[in-house]
Design an enzyme around this catalytic site. Structure first.
Site, PDB file in Angstrom:
ATOM      1  N   HIS B  68       0.846  -1.205   0.000  1.00  0.00           N
ATOM      2  CA  HIS B  68       0.000   0.000   0.000  1.00  0.00           C
ATOM      3  C   HIS B  68       0.879   1.252   0.000  1.00  0.00           C
ATOM      4  O   HIS B  68       0.691   2.152  -0.817  1.00  0.00           O
ATOM      5  CB  HIS B  68      -0.929  -0.015   1.221  1.00  0.00           C
ATOM      6  CG  HIS B  68      -1.596   1.316   1.488  1.00  0.00           C
ATOM      7  ND1 HIS B  68      -2.634   1.777   0.729  1.00  0.00           N
ATOM      8  CD2 HIS B  68      -1.349   2.275   2.418  1.00  0.00           C
ATOM      9  CE1 HIS B  68      -3.009   2.970   1.180  1.00  0.00           C
ATOM     10  NE2 HIS B  68      -2.240   3.299   2.210  1.00  0.00           N
ATOM     11  N   ASP B  97       5.729  21.789 -26.799  1.00  0.00           N
ATOM     12  CA  ASP B  97       5.697  20.456 -26.188  1.00  0.00           C
ATOM     13  C   ASP B  97       6.781  20.413 -25.123  1.00  0.00           C
ATOM     14  O   ASP B  97       7.429  21.433 -24.859  1.00  0.00           O
ATOM     15  CB  ASP B  97       5.943  19.365 -27.254  1.00  0.00           C
ATOM     16  CG  ASP B  97       5.369  18.013 -26.837  1.00  0.00           C
ATOM     17  OD1 ASP B  97       5.722  17.540 -25.729  1.00  0.00           O
ATOM     18  OD2 ASP B  97       4.564  17.433 -27.579  1.00  0.00           O
ATOM     19  N   TRP B 138       7.232   0.057   3.857  1.00  0.00           N
ATOM     20  CA  TRP B 138       7.674   0.750   2.633  1.00  0.00           C
ATOM     21  C   TRP B 138       9.069   1.333   2.785  1.00  0.00           C
ATOM     22  O   TRP B 138       9.720   1.653   1.803  1.00  0.00           O
ATOM     23  CB  TRP B 138       6.666   1.835   2.235  1.00  0.00           C
ATOM     24  CG  TRP B 138       6.869   3.165   2.907  1.00  0.00           C
ATOM     25  CD1 TRP B 138       6.429   3.510   4.144  1.00  0.00           C
ATOM     26  CD2 TRP B 138       7.575   4.298   2.385  1.00  0.00           C
ATOM     27  NE1 TRP B 138       6.811   4.801   4.431  1.00  0.00           N
ATOM     28  CE2 TRP B 138       7.511   5.317   3.357  1.00  0.00           C
ATOM     29  CE3 TRP B 138       8.235   4.566   1.188  1.00  0.00           C
ATOM     30  CZ2 TRP B 138       8.100   6.560   3.197  1.00  0.00           C
ATOM     31  CZ3 TRP B 138       8.829   5.825   1.025  1.00  0.00           C
ATOM     32  CH2 TRP B 138       8.755   6.800   2.023  1.00  0.00           C
ATOM     33  N   SER B 164      12.898   6.389 -14.180  1.00  0.00           N
ATOM     34  CA  SER B 164      11.771   7.085 -14.802  1.00  0.00           C
ATOM     35  C   SER B 164      11.610   8.481 -14.212  1.00  0.00           C
ATOM     36  O   SER B 164      11.443   9.462 -14.941  1.00  0.00           O
ATOM     37  CB  SER B 164      10.499   6.255 -14.601  1.00  0.00           C
ATOM     38  OG  SER B 164       9.359   7.044 -14.748  1.00  0.00           O
ATOM     39  N   SER B 165      11.700   8.574 -12.882  1.00  0.00           N
ATOM     40  CA  SER B 165      11.538   9.871 -12.212  1.00  0.00           C
ATOM     41  C   SER B 165      12.629  10.847 -12.620  1.00  0.00           C
ATOM     42  O   SER B 165      12.366  12.029 -12.844  1.00  0.00           O
ATOM     43  CB  SER B 165      11.623   9.709 -10.697  1.00  0.00           C
ATOM     44  OG  SER B 165      10.454   9.152 -10.221  1.00  0.00           O
ATOM     45  N   HIS B 248      13.141  12.021   3.228  1.00  0.00           N
ATOM     46  CA  HIS B 248      12.515  13.262   3.650  1.00  0.00           C
ATOM     47  C   HIS B 248      12.253  14.224   2.493  1.00  0.00           C
ATOM     48  O   HIS B 248      11.133  14.696   2.340  1.00  0.00           O
ATOM     49  CB  HIS B 248      13.213  13.950   4.825  1.00  0.00           C
ATOM     50  CG  HIS B 248      12.269  14.961   5.391  1.00  0.00           C
ATOM     51  ND1 HIS B 248      11.209  14.599   6.175  1.00  0.00           N
ATOM     52  CD2 HIS B 248      12.126  16.271   5.158  1.00  0.00           C
ATOM     53  CE1 HIS B 248      10.473  15.660   6.410  1.00  0.00           C
ATOM     54  NE2 HIS B 248      10.998  16.687   5.805  1.00  0.00           N
ATOM     55  N   GLU B 250      11.694  13.351  -0.361  1.00  0.00           N
ATOM     56  CA  GLU B 250      10.610  12.673  -1.079  1.00  0.00           C
ATOM     57  C   GLU B 250       9.238  13.169  -0.605  1.00  0.00           C
ATOM     58  O   GLU B 250       8.316  13.346  -1.395  1.00  0.00           O
ATOM     59  CB  GLU B 250      10.737  11.151  -0.858  1.00  0.00           C
ATOM     60  CG  GLU B 250       9.560  10.314  -1.314  1.00  0.00           C
ATOM     61  CD  GLU B 250       9.368  10.293  -2.817  1.00  0.00           C
ATOM     62  OE1 GLU B 250      10.331  10.584  -3.544  1.00  0.00           O
ATOM     63  OE2 GLU B 250       8.240  10.007  -3.256  1.00  0.00           O
ATOM     64  N   TYR B 252       8.532  16.100   0.377  1.00  0.00           N
ATOM     65  CA  TYR B 252       8.300  17.409  -0.233  1.00  0.00           C
ATOM     66  C   TYR B 252       8.085  17.298  -1.733  1.00  0.00           C
ATOM     67  O   TYR B 252       7.398  18.126  -2.326  1.00  0.00           O
ATOM     68  CB  TYR B 252       9.423  18.375   0.142  1.00  0.00           C
ATOM     69  CG  TYR B 252       9.355  18.649   1.617  1.00  0.00           C
ATOM     70  CD1 TYR B 252       8.476  19.602   2.102  1.00  0.00           C
ATOM     71  CD2 TYR B 252      10.048  17.856   2.525  1.00  0.00           C
ATOM     72  CE1 TYR B 252       8.328  19.790   3.455  1.00  0.00           C
ATOM     73  CE2 TYR B 252       9.901  18.044   3.886  1.00  0.00           C
ATOM     74  CZ  TYR B 252       9.041  19.011   4.353  1.00  0.00           C
ATOM     75  OH  TYR B 252       8.877  19.180   5.680  1.00  0.00           O
ATOM     76  N   SER B 263      -2.236  26.865  -5.316  1.00  0.00           N
ATOM     77  CA  SER B 263      -1.933  28.277  -5.598  1.00  0.00           C
ATOM     78  C   SER B 263      -2.502  28.733  -6.941  1.00  0.00           C
ATOM     79  O   SER B 263      -2.566  29.925  -7.205  1.00  0.00           O
ATOM     80  CB  SER B 263      -0.418  28.513  -5.597  1.00  0.00           C
ATOM     81  OG  SER B 263       0.123  28.109  -4.370  1.00  0.00           O
ATOM     82  N   HIS B 297      15.160  13.291  11.758  1.00  0.00           N
ATOM     83  CA  HIS B 297      14.008  13.356  12.669  1.00  0.00           C
ATOM     84  C   HIS B 297      13.114  12.132  12.504  1.00  0.00           C
ATOM     85  O   HIS B 297      12.226  11.910  13.308  1.00  0.00           O
ATOM     86  CB  HIS B 297      13.218  14.664  12.499  1.00  0.00           C
ATOM     87  CG  HIS B 297      12.520  14.826  11.191  1.00  0.00           C
ATOM     88  ND1 HIS B 297      12.378  16.046  10.577  1.00  0.00           N
ATOM     89  CD2 HIS B 297      11.912  13.939  10.369  1.00  0.00           C
ATOM     90  CE1 HIS B 297      11.713  15.895   9.449  1.00  0.00           C
ATOM     91  NE2 HIS B 297      11.418  14.625   9.296  1.00  0.00           N
ATOM     92  N   HIS B 298      13.361  11.338  11.457  1.00  0.00           N
ATOM     93  CA  HIS B 298      12.609  10.087  11.291  1.00  0.00           C
ATOM     94  C   HIS B 298      13.200   8.983  12.162  1.00  0.00           C
ATOM     95  O   HIS B 298      12.650   7.885  12.212  1.00  0.00           O
ATOM     96  CB  HIS B 298      12.640   9.632   9.831  1.00  0.00           C
ATOM     97  CG  HIS B 298      11.906  10.554   8.911  1.00  0.00           C
ATOM     98  ND1 HIS B 298      10.559  10.432   8.667  1.00  0.00           N
ATOM     99  CD2 HIS B 298      12.322  11.624   8.188  1.00  0.00           C
ATOM    100  CE1 HIS B 298      10.184  11.394   7.818  1.00  0.00           C
ATOM    101  NE2 HIS B 298      11.228  12.127   7.525  1.00  0.00           N
ATOM    102  N   THR B 323       6.388  27.232   5.513  1.00  0.00           N
ATOM    103  CA  THR B 323       5.077  26.616   5.297  1.00  0.00           C
ATOM    104  C   THR B 323       3.976  27.560   5.766  1.00  0.00           C
ATOM    105  O   THR B 323       2.932  27.709   5.115  1.00  0.00           O
ATOM    106  CB  THR B 323       4.985  25.267   6.041  1.00  0.00           C
ATOM    107  OG1 THR B 323       6.161  24.511   5.730  1.00  0.00           O
ATOM    108  CG2 THR B 323       3.766  24.480   5.610  1.00  0.00           C
ATOM    109  N   LYS B 326       3.168  30.189   3.331  1.00  0.00           N
ATOM    110  CA  LYS B 326       2.254  29.720   2.277  1.00  0.00           C
ATOM    111  C   LYS B 326       0.803  29.740   2.752  1.00  0.00           C
ATOM    112  O   LYS B 326      -0.082  30.249   2.067  1.00  0.00           O
ATOM    113  CB  LYS B 326       2.639  28.314   1.834  1.00  0.00           C
ATOM    114  CG  LYS B 326       3.865  28.331   0.970  1.00  0.00           C
ATOM    115  CD  LYS B 326       4.205  26.955   0.476  1.00  0.00           C
ATOM    116  CE  LYS B 326       5.206  27.040  -0.643  1.00  0.00           C
ATOM    117  NZ  LYS B 326       4.667  27.591  -1.883  1.00  0.00           N
ATOM    118  N   ARG B 445       1.933   1.092  15.007  1.00  0.00           N
ATOM    119  CA  ARG B 445       1.546   0.956  13.604  1.00  0.00           C
ATOM    120  C   ARG B 445       2.017  -0.395  13.080  1.00  0.00           C
ATOM    121  O   ARG B 445       2.770  -1.091  13.755  1.00  0.00           O
ATOM    122  CB  ARG B 445       2.143   2.099  12.772  1.00  0.00           C
ATOM    123  CG  ARG B 445       3.640   2.116  12.740  1.00  0.00           C
ATOM    124  CD  ARG B 445       4.197   3.402  12.154  1.00  0.00           C
ATOM    125  NE  ARG B 445       4.101   3.417  10.698  1.00  0.00           N
ATOM    126  CZ  ARG B 445       4.921   4.115   9.887  1.00  0.00           C
ATOM    127  NH1 ARG B 445       5.903   4.841  10.424  1.00  0.00           N
ATOM    128  NH2 ARG B 445       4.783   4.102   8.585  1.00  0.00           N
TER     129      ARG B 445
END
Lengths: 36, 520
Positions: B68, B97, B138, B164-165, B248, B250, B252, B263, B297-298, B323, B326, B445
């Site tokens: 998932h 294009d 994951w 690909s990315s 991390h 990722e 963002y 926006s 921090h993870h 943030t 924004k 979890r």
């Protein structure tokens, strides 16, 4: 055939792609090399 | 348009180099993955409906949580934003294009094979319930993931996804830097283009790090190295550092383009220009920079020097500043605006409210001493689902409603859109809000069974989950209905819409900007 990028745009795109691709490769090598 | 012939049928989609076709492919691929990943979430919520084991075996449950997460991150959210970028960036900057159309085709067509590679092991092992898909979360922490006997499939899939990315990002940057119409200076670009430019740089910086991590896993598993194996002098904690140095930013990567979409939507329906455009650009860049220096921090609980914990804590809470800029700007844009509440605006406003909740719980988790309490509980699950579902996914859905008249030439069914919104907005809070409570009470979890003290909130959360899942079928129906017909959309579509994409006909012609538009 107006819907085409100019030669300058094409050249710019290829140069940008090569630089960025090179950077990506560099980051990869640095990170694997970090602990080799 | 008649002189723009292109192959029809399957060949059109296989060989296309057209940014709109490729955008459509990305969007349908990501929606398919959203439904697959969503079905897995339904299995998870069904098992957690009541304490005890009722629906699946423990290993299958672990496989569901793992797949998932992987599918939603790499298969649904990321490709959906790339789909938006493909459709919109050339139209917004006035380019015919993408800069590298053939590479664009390749970037997309790698994806289905990578997805297949990721999914395939689930069906190996004879009995589906005994499937051999990855079941290590994951984040594939070592040494657990190193014991997985189909690791090669997983690693190859991640390599392909990364490839690909990176190619997609190179294309987006090359397009934005080289293909802008005359007069379209960087500080005149729509904010969606800015957020994607910055996101693409993030991707190019961190996808190789992920590739490095899985390459080291590959050589550890099959070629006798010991990068992460303590028995051979390696360090499993190094894996966590390398993973989160990718992981991390990722986060963002998945939220900055959402900021861009919101926006675009809010000024349109507030009928006012975006408040603080320049500060929005600088805030996006600041968030991107900070995302590189907060990764640990993870992993506060892994055992770090106090100085390290303090540094990562302060650096993390600093992200709240750009943030907040924004959120302030979105609110100030709406202030005294002539607001109307069409479906895209509803999703955008819900985004501002609910993403901010996810942001605040992120602040709580970023405070090191408190994180020791919250780490690996359902509080974390609630936090990142507020960021990624009511944040990234809500912005994506709002974006679809906003631009689908431009894509298809038809207006969507407003009643169905609003029904979809209200059902989703209510059920998603029923689904995720109680997870804060059970997390604070201590429910870990990634477990299939739990203490009966958590039963009530889990049942409520599951009911919310089933309704939220079912609501997305309304979305599918509304999109298909809109593609097949409906009220004809005007060129501008929305009264308050500004930007080059609204100057071309609806549906957008196969080739846009026969002559480059002038931007004043």
């Amino acid at each position: 055939m107006k819907n085409e990028p100019t030669a300058k745009q094409r050249r710019g795109a290829v140069i940008t792609a090569v630089i960025l691709g090179g950077l990506a490769l560099l980051f990869y090598v640095v990170f694997v090399g970090l602990r080799w | 348009m008649s002189d723009h012939h292109h192959p029809t049928g399957i060949k059109r989609w296989l060989f296309t180099t057209n940014h709109k076709d490729i955008g459509t492919l990305y969007l349908w691929f990501s929606f398919t993955m959203l439904l697959i990943g969503g079905s897995m979430a339904m299995v998870i919520r069904a098992e957690l409906f009541a304490p005890g084991m009722q629906v699946v075996e423990p290993n299958f449950f672990n496989m569901m949580t793992t797949m998932h997460g992987l599918i939603m991150v790499f298969g649904a959210i990321m490709p959906a934003f790339v789909g938006f970028a493909n459709w919109l960036v050339p139209m917004m900057v006035g380019a015919p294009d993408m800069a590298l159309p053939r590479m664009n085709n390749w970037s997309f067509w790698i994806l289905p094979f990578a997805g297949l590679m990721l999914l395939m092991p689930m069906f190996m092992g004879g009995d589906f319930s005994q499937g051999q898909g990855p079941a290590f979360g994951w984040t594939f922490y070592q040494p657990l993931s190193g014991q997985y006997n189909k690791l090669g499939f997983f690693i190859f899939a991640v390599h392909l996804l990364g490839f690909s990315s990176i190619m997609g990002s190179i294309n987006i940057i090359a397009t934005i830097l080289n293909m802008r119409a005359p007069g379209m200076t960087l500080m005149k670009m729509p904010l969606f283009v800015w957020t994607w430019l910055i996101t693409a740089f993030l991707l190019i910086a961190v996808m190789p790090v992920l590739a490095g991590a899985v390459t080291m896993m590959l050589t550890d598993k099959y070629f006798g190295t010991s990068f992460f194996d303590a028995a051979g002098g390696g360090d499993p904690v190094l894996f966590q550092h390398v993973f989160w140095f990718f992981g991390h930013p990722e986060v963002y990567i998945m939220i900055l383009p959402a900021f861009g979409i919101v926006s675009q939507i809010i000024p349109t329906f507030a009928r006012k220009p975006l408040f603080g455009y320049a500060s929005m650009v600088y805030a996006t860049a600041a968030i991107a920079f900070l995302s590189f220096i907060v990764w640990a921090h993870h992993m506060f609980t892994v055992g770090m020097p106090v100085a390290g914990e303090l540094y990562f804590m302060y650096a993390t809470v600093m992200i709240a500043v750009p943030t907040a800029v924004k959120v302030f700007n979105w609110t100030a844009t709406m202030w005294k605006g002539s607001m109307t509440f069409e479906t895209p605006m509803l999703w955008a406003i819900a985004f501002v409210f609910l993403f901010t909740i996810g942001g605040f719980t992120g602040l709580m988790l970023g405070v090191a001493p408190v994180d020791f309490q919250y780490h690996d509980t359902y509080f974390v699950v609630a936090h990142f689902h507020y960021v990624l579902v009511t944040g990234a996914l809500f912005a994506l859905i709002g974006g679809v409603y906003y631009w689908i008249p431009k894509w298809t030439g038809h207006m969507y069914d407003e009643k169905l859109g609003k029904l979809h919104f209200w059902l989703s907005a209510i059920s998603v809070n029923v689904l995720f809000f109680p997870q804060h409570f059970i997390g604070l009470e201590g429910m870990p979890r990634r477990i299939p069974d739990y203490n009966p003290m958590f039963a009530d909130w889990n049942m409520i959360s599951s009911i919310g989950g089933f309704v939220f899942g079912a609501s997305q079928l309304i979305f599918l129906y509304t999109v298909i209905k809109c593609i097949r017909g409906g009220e004809k959309a005007t060129d501008r579509v929305w009264e308050g819409a500004e930007g080059l994409e609204w100057t071309i006909p609806s549906p957008a012609p196969y080739h846009t900007f026969e002559t480059a538009p002038e931007v004043k």
